[in-house]
Design a protein around this motif. Structure first.
Motif, PDB file in Angstrom:
ATOM      1  N   PHE A  88       0.428  -1.450  -0.380  1.00 27.59           N
ATOM      2  CA  PHE A  88       0.018  -0.115   0.241  1.00 27.59           C
ATOM      3  C   PHE A  88       0.939   1.049   0.112  1.00 27.59           C
ATOM      4  CE2 PHE A  88      -3.184  -2.720   2.457  1.00 27.59           C
ATOM      5  CZ  PHE A  88      -4.016  -3.043   0.899  1.00 27.59           C
ATOM      6  N   GLN A  89       2.005   1.484   0.707  1.00 31.77           N
ATOM      7  CA  GLN A  89       2.578   1.998   0.700  1.00 31.77           C
ATOM      8  C   GLN A  89       3.710   3.193  -0.568  1.00 31.77           C
ATOM      9  OE1 GLN A  89       5.163   1.175   4.009  1.00 31.77           O
ATOM     10  NE2 GLN A  89       4.424   2.246   5.884  1.00 31.77           N
ATOM     11  N   GLU A  90       4.124   1.468  -1.147  1.00 27.78           N
ATOM     12  CA  GLU A  90       4.326   1.841  -2.906  1.00 27.78           C
ATOM     13  C   GLU A  90       3.602   2.279  -3.382  1.00 27.78           C
ATOM     14  OE1 GLU A  90       7.194  -0.350  -5.081  1.00 27.78           O
ATOM     15  OE2 GLU A  90       6.464  -1.509  -3.506  1.00 27.78           O
ATOM     16  N   ALA A  91       2.129   1.452  -3.385  1.00 26.99           N
ATOM     17  CA  ALA A  91       1.412   2.011  -4.054  1.00 26.99           C
ATOM     18  C   ALA A  91       0.827   4.455  -3.878  1.00 26.99           C
ATOM     19  CB  ALA A  91      -0.241   1.677  -4.605  1.00 26.99           C
ATOM     20  N   ILE A  92       0.731   4.475  -2.599  1.00 24.16           N
ATOM     21  CA  ILE A  92       1.094   5.778  -2.512  1.00 24.16           C
ATOM     22  C   ILE A  92       2.333   6.660  -3.221  1.00 24.16           C
ATOM     23  CG2 ILE A  92       0.413   7.087  -1.199  1.00 24.16           C
ATOM     24  CD1 ILE A  92      -1.352   5.195   0.695  1.00 24.16           C
ATOM     25  N   SER A  93       3.501   5.708  -2.811  1.00 26.29           N
ATOM     26  CA  SER A  93       4.381   6.842  -3.272  1.00 26.29           C
ATOM     27  C   SER A  93       4.828   7.016  -5.142  1.00 26.29           C
ATOM     28  CB  SER A  93       5.831   6.027  -2.887  1.00 26.29           C
ATOM     29  OG  SER A  93       6.012   4.108  -3.724  1.00 26.29           O
ATOM     30  N   LEU A  94       4.136   5.911  -5.680  1.00 32.99           N
ATOM     31  CA  LEU A  94       3.805   6.224  -7.237  1.00 32.99           C
ATOM     32  C   LEU A  94       2.362   7.155  -7.496  1.00 32.99           C
ATOM     33  CD1 LEU A  94       3.913   2.351  -8.846  1.00 32.99           C
ATOM     34  CD2 LEU A  94       5.785   4.404  -8.391  1.00 32.99           C
ATOM     35  N   ASP A  95       1.536   7.372  -6.322  1.00 35.89           N
ATOM     36  CA  ASP A  95       0.563   7.803  -6.813  1.00 35.89           C
ATOM     37  C   ASP A  95      -0.487   8.233  -5.231  1.00 35.89           C
ATOM     38  OD1 ASP A  95      -1.643   9.414  -7.710  1.00 35.89           O
ATOM     39  OD2 ASP A  95      -1.899   7.664  -8.843  1.00 35.89           O
ATOM     40  N   PRO A  96       0.585   9.880  -5.063  1.00 33.88           N
ATOM     41  CA  PRO A  96      -0.077   9.664  -3.732  1.00 33.88           C
ATOM     42  C   PRO A  96      -1.165  10.177  -3.235  1.00 33.88           C
ATOM     43  CG  PRO A  96       1.946  11.383  -4.692  1.00 33.88           C
ATOM     44  CD  PRO A  96       1.241   9.952  -5.572  1.00 33.88           C
ATOM     45  N   ASN A  97      -2.259  10.677  -4.122  1.00 34.59           N
ATOM     46  CA  ASN A  97      -3.803  10.592  -4.403  1.00 34.59           C
ATOM     47  C   ASN A  97      -4.302   9.379  -4.178  1.00 34.59           C
ATOM     48  OD1 ASN A  97      -2.809  13.560  -4.110  1.00 34.59           O
ATOM     49  ND2 ASN A  97      -3.241  13.885  -6.167  1.00 34.59           N
ATOM     50  N   PHE A  98      -4.023   8.322  -4.285  1.00 37.39           N
ATOM     51  CA  PHE A  98      -4.470   7.470  -4.598  1.00 37.39           C
ATOM     52  C   PHE A  98      -5.490   6.906  -3.603  1.00 37.39           C
ATOM     53  CE2 PHE A  98      -4.383   3.396  -5.818  1.00 37.39           C
ATOM     54  CZ  PHE A  98      -5.575   2.611  -6.219  1.00 37.39           C
TER      55      PHE A  98
END
Length: 234
Positions: free
Chosen positions: A213-223
């Motif tokens: 989840f953290q990696e997903a947010i790092s790629l797309d901070p507004n996710f």
């Protein structure tokens, strides 16, 4: 909905109804057949022009019964059903097309989406998998991974997610509903990592889920969905 699914399952189990009835179709001489085809094709085009979908479908049935070897009429019929939101009928016709041509991209797309909408996830999954193999489309790979996850086929889902993370392009996006009327577009790679987190979460591997989840947010901070999922595992 239960009645529709029951009817769908009956036809799926019995195989291609269209293929079963071809032998009983009366044979016409080519001159008569061509003349009837020409009249029905004109009537079909006129029905489309005047937005008479019922008549257009009726003429396609006439053309299909007279020309069982020509899948163009079936392709037009499944598109009409799909556009009208008649997902059960669209799925059944698309599946019959795939009996005749298992590489029909249009039929695979309609069958995959329609079966998914009907809740027949185990039937939709191979259609999305075939789409990915034929087209290399990462959206089809994401849908395959999501259905594998939904069916609790976790090992397959992780393999699909890892392929997607490796192959996804930076500009590829996918939509996530954030309300009844709004959709958020996020990077498909971030969506894949969010799905990876859900898979780990289902398996109670919370440290791995948190990392995904953290990696997903790092790629797309507004996710937003990934943010909400991260809160649940913290």
């Amino acid at each position: 909905m239960k009645r529709i699914l029951f009817a769908l399952l009956i036809v799926l189990c019995s195989g291609s109804l269209f293929a079963q009835t071809n032998d009983s179709i009366p044979r016409l001489d080519s001159k008569t057949k061509n003349a009837l085809n020409a009249v029905d094709q004109i009537a079909y085009q006129m029905a489309l022009r005047y937005n008479d979908r019922a008549m257009a479908k009726a003429k396609l049935y006439d053309l299909m019964s007279r020309n069982p070897e020509d899948i163009r009429y079936m392709e037009a019929l499944t598109s009409l059903y799909f556009e009208a939101g008649q997902t059960a009928s669209a799925a059944l016709v698309a599946l019959d097309i795939l009996e005749l041509n298992d590489k029909s991209i249009g039929a695979l797309e309609i069958a995959a989406y329609s079966l998914e909408q009907l809740g027949a996830l185990d039937r939709a999954l191979p259609q999305y998998e075939s789409l990915y193999l034929l087209t290399g489309d990462n959206f089809s790979l994401y849908k395959s991974a999501f259905l594998q996850y939904s069916l609790k086929r976790y090992e397959e889902a992780i393999n699909s997610v890892n392929m997607l993370v490796k192959n996804a392009k930076a500009d590829e996006k996918i939509g996530f509903p954030i309300s009844e009327t709004e959709t958020q577009e996020v990077a498909i790679k971030a969506a894949a990592l969010n799905l990876k987190g859900l898979i780990y979460q289902d398996q109670n591997s919370l440290a791995e889920a948190k990392s995904a989840f953290q990696e997903a947010i790092s790629l797309d901070p507004n996710f937003q969905q990934a943010q909400e999922n991260l809160k649940k595992v913290n």
